[in-house]
Design a protein around this motif. Structure first.
Motif, PDB file in Angstrom:
ATOM      1  N   GLN A 115     112.071  34.561  80.808  1.00  0.00           N
ATOM      2  CA  GLN A 115     111.461  34.821  82.121  1.00  0.00           C
ATOM      3  C   GLN A 115     110.073  35.468  82.006  1.00  0.00           C
ATOM      4  OE1 GLN A 115     114.285  37.186  84.349  1.00  0.00           O
ATOM      5  NE2 GLN A 115     115.927  35.697  84.008  1.00  0.00           N
ATOM      6  N   ASP A 116     109.499  35.432  80.814  1.00  0.00           N
ATOM      7  CA  ASP A 116     108.147  35.966  80.581  1.00  0.00           C
ATOM      8  C   ASP A 116     108.023  37.443  80.936  1.00  0.00           C
ATOM      9  OD1 ASP A 116     105.465  35.923  79.784  1.00  0.00           O
ATOM     10  OD2 ASP A 116     104.748  35.413  81.789  1.00  0.00           O
ATOM     11  N   TRP A 117     108.916  38.252  80.389  1.00  0.00           N
ATOM     12  CA  TRP A 117     108.808  39.698  80.560  1.00  0.00           C
ATOM     13  C   TRP A 117     107.507  40.242  79.969  1.00  0.00           C
ATOM     14  CZ3 TRP A 117     113.986  42.661  79.313  1.00  0.00           C
ATOM     15  CH2 TRP A 117     114.931  42.352  80.300  1.00  0.00           C
ATOM     16  N   LEU A 118     106.976  39.557  78.960  1.00  0.00           N
ATOM     17  CA  LEU A 118     105.763  40.038  78.295  1.00  0.00           C
ATOM     18  C   LEU A 118     104.489  39.671  79.059  1.00  0.00           C
ATOM     19  CD1 LEU A 118     106.612  39.350  74.539  1.00  0.00           C
ATOM     20  CD2 LEU A 118     106.470  41.570  75.681  1.00  0.00           C
ATOM     21  N   LEU A 119     104.613  38.880  80.136  1.00  0.00           N
ATOM     22  CA  LEU A 119     103.458  38.481  80.956  1.00  0.00           C
ATOM     23  C   LEU A 119     102.345  37.940  80.060  1.00  0.00           C
ATOM     24  CD1 LEU A 119     103.513  41.702  83.193  1.00  0.00           C
ATOM     25  CD2 LEU A 119     104.506  39.486  83.778  1.00  0.00           C
ATOM     26  N   LYS A 120     102.721  37.011  79.203  1.00  0.00           N
ATOM     27  CA  LYS A 120     101.841  36.666  78.075  1.00  0.00           C
ATOM     28  C   LYS A 120     100.529  35.989  78.456  1.00  0.00           C
ATOM     29  CE  LYS A 120     104.830  32.760  76.794  1.00  0.00           C
ATOM     30  NZ  LYS A 120     105.857  33.090  77.820  1.00  0.00           N
ATOM     31  N   ASP A 121     100.418  35.464  79.684  1.00  0.00           N
ATOM     32  CA  ASP A 121      99.151  34.830  80.070  1.00  0.00           C
ATOM     33  C   ASP A 121      98.288  35.735  80.939  1.00  0.00           C
ATOM     34  OD1 ASP A 121      99.826  32.511  78.693  1.00  0.00           O
ATOM     35  OD2 ASP A 121     100.939  31.717  80.406  1.00  0.00           O
ATOM     36  N   ASP A 122      98.685  36.998  81.062  1.00  0.00           N
ATOM     37  CA  ASP A 122      97.961  37.906  81.964  1.00  0.00           C
ATOM     38  C   ASP A 122      97.624  39.204  81.223  1.00  0.00           C
ATOM     39  OD1 ASP A 122      97.035  39.573  83.951  1.00  0.00           O
ATOM     40  OD2 ASP A 122      98.522  38.940  85.433  1.00  0.00           O
ATOM     41  N   LEU A 123      96.441  39.225  80.640  1.00  0.00           N
ATOM     42  CA  LEU A 123      96.035  40.371  79.814  1.00  0.00           C
ATOM     43  C   LEU A 123      95.955  41.661  80.636  1.00  0.00           C
ATOM     44  CD1 LEU A 123      95.217  41.178  76.958  1.00  0.00           C
ATOM     45  CD2 LEU A 123      92.835  40.721  77.580  1.00  0.00           C
ATOM     46  N   VAL A 124      95.469  41.564  81.868  1.00  0.00           N
ATOM     47  CA  VAL A 124      95.344  42.747  82.728  1.00  0.00           C
ATOM     48  C   VAL A 124      96.727  43.338  83.007  1.00  0.00           C
ATOM     49  CG1 VAL A 124      94.636  43.570  85.012  1.00  0.00           C
ATOM     50  CG2 VAL A 124      93.185  41.965  83.757  1.00  0.00           C
ATOM     51  N   ALA A 125      97.683  42.468  83.303  1.00  0.00           N
ATOM     52  CA  ALA A 125      99.055  42.929  83.563  1.00  0.00           C
ATOM     53  C   ALA A 125      99.674  43.532  82.304  1.00  0.00           C
ATOM     54  CB  ALA A 125      99.914  41.782  84.086  1.00  0.00           C
ATOM     55  N   GLN A 126      99.373  42.962  81.151  1.00  0.00           N
ATOM     56  CA  GLN A 126      99.885  43.510  79.882  1.00  0.00           C
ATOM     57  C   GLN A 126      99.371  44.936  79.657  1.00  0.00           C
ATOM     58  OE1 GLN A 126      98.935  40.834  76.619  1.00  0.00           O
ATOM     59  NE2 GLN A 126      99.528  39.081  77.843  1.00  0.00           N
ATOM     60  N   GLN A 127      98.084  45.131  79.951  1.00  0.00           N
ATOM     61  CA  GLN A 127      97.484  46.461  79.782  1.00  0.00           C
ATOM     62  C   GLN A 127      98.076  47.441  80.796  1.00  0.00           C
ATOM     63  OE1 GLN A 127      93.417  45.191  80.202  1.00  0.00           O
ATOM     64  NE2 GLN A 127      93.080  45.052  77.984  1.00  0.00           N
ATOM     65  N   ALA A 128      98.304  46.979  82.011  1.00  0.00           N
ATOM     66  CA  ALA A 128      98.916  47.819  83.043  1.00  0.00           C
ATOM     67  C   ALA A 128     100.333  48.198  82.639  1.00  0.00           C
ATOM     68  CB  ALA A 128      98.924  47.073  84.384  1.00  0.00           C
ATOM     69  N   SER A 129     101.039  47.246  82.049  1.00  0.00           N
ATOM     70  CA  SER A 129     102.407  47.485  81.583  1.00  0.00           C
ATOM     71  C   SER A 129     102.433  48.565  80.508  1.00  0.00           C
ATOM     72  CB  SER A 129     102.992  46.178  81.033  1.00  0.00           C
ATOM     73  OG  SER A 129     104.254  46.393  80.428  1.00  0.00           O
ATOM     74  N   ALA A 130     101.549  48.433  79.530  1.00  0.00           N
ATOM     75  CA  ALA A 130     101.487  49.412  78.436  1.00  0.00           C
ATOM     76  C   ALA A 130     101.160  50.807  78.972  1.00  0.00           C
ATOM     77  CB  ALA A 130     100.459  48.969  77.405  1.00  0.00           C
ATOM     78  N   ALA A 131     100.249  50.873  79.953  1.00  0.00           N
ATOM     79  CA  ALA A 131      99.841  52.162  80.524  1.00  0.00           C
ATOM     80  C   ALA A 131     100.992  52.804  81.302  1.00  0.00           C
ATOM     81  CB  ALA A 131      98.626  51.973  81.427  1.00  0.00           C
TER      82      ALA A 131
END
Length: 200
Positions: A79-95
């Motif tokens: 289900q794309d938990w890693l949001l792999k095509d959305d770098l901004v969302a990935q950074q928001a997730s890490a933060a």
């Protein structure tokens, strides 16, 4: 045949999020429930930290819950938990995860065990933690989940901690204005994924 083993403790939020990721990714894993008062020697031999969760897989030891989640998602992420095509969302997730683990967890512990921290009243610690709850509620006004319209790594990494905070004083949490957060939490608590990893 190699065995993948997770040393876990049912109510530990770090272990919960590791179990949810492993279950979601459909990784075959042998889960050993650990008594925190009598930790098994084989777990301590794998990780001297002595904290759960500890994953042993093919001779590799992973003893950080977030690393276990990332390892699981490398195996399978339908289900794309890693949001792999959305770098901004990935950074928001890490933060968000970093703020949860480094800051919110501190306030959660002081709120939950306020008698151990008599420097301030319980309400003071709750107020500090509630700043993060407000931030999450604001995010949930934009999507059903924190960063997308489907669950992502951030949701799973945070939900056990929000649950713990909410359950310190359920009446207080129920009357807060965090309607979106309340609905999000309830959706997770009733989900097959959460119910499955919490089964005794």
């Amino acid at each position: 045949m190699s065995t993948t083993t997770l040393y876990s403790f049912r109510r530990c939020p770090y272990a919960m999020r590791a179990r949810m990721a492993l279950r979601y990714c459909a990784v075959a894993v042998n889960i050993l429930e650990v008594s925190l008062k009598a930790k098994p020697a084989e777990m301590l031999a794998l990780s001297s930290k002595g904290t759960v969760p500890v994953l042993s897989v093919d001779g590799r030891v992973i003893d950080e819950s977030l690393e276990i989640m990332h390892w699981a998602l490398e195996q399978n992420d339908p289900q794309d938990w890693l949001l792999k095509d959305d770098l901004v969302a990935q950074q928001a997730s890490a933060a968000l995860i970093e703020e949860n683990d480094q800051l919110f967890k501190v306030y959660l512990d002081r709120y939950k065990y306020a008698d151990r921290y008599p420097e301030q009243p319980m309400e003071h610690y709750r107020g500090q933690g509630a700043v993060f709850l407000q931030k999450l509620d604001d995010l949930l006004q934009q999507h059903d989940y924190l960063l997308a319209d489907h669950p992502s790594l951030a949701d799973i990494a945070l939900v056990p901690f929000v649950r713990q905070f909410a359950h310190v004083d359920r009446d207080w949490f129920a009357q807060t204005p965090y309607r979106h957060l309340q609905a999000w939490l309830q959706r997770f608590l009733e989900s097959e994924l959460f119910v499955g990893v919490m089964a005794k």
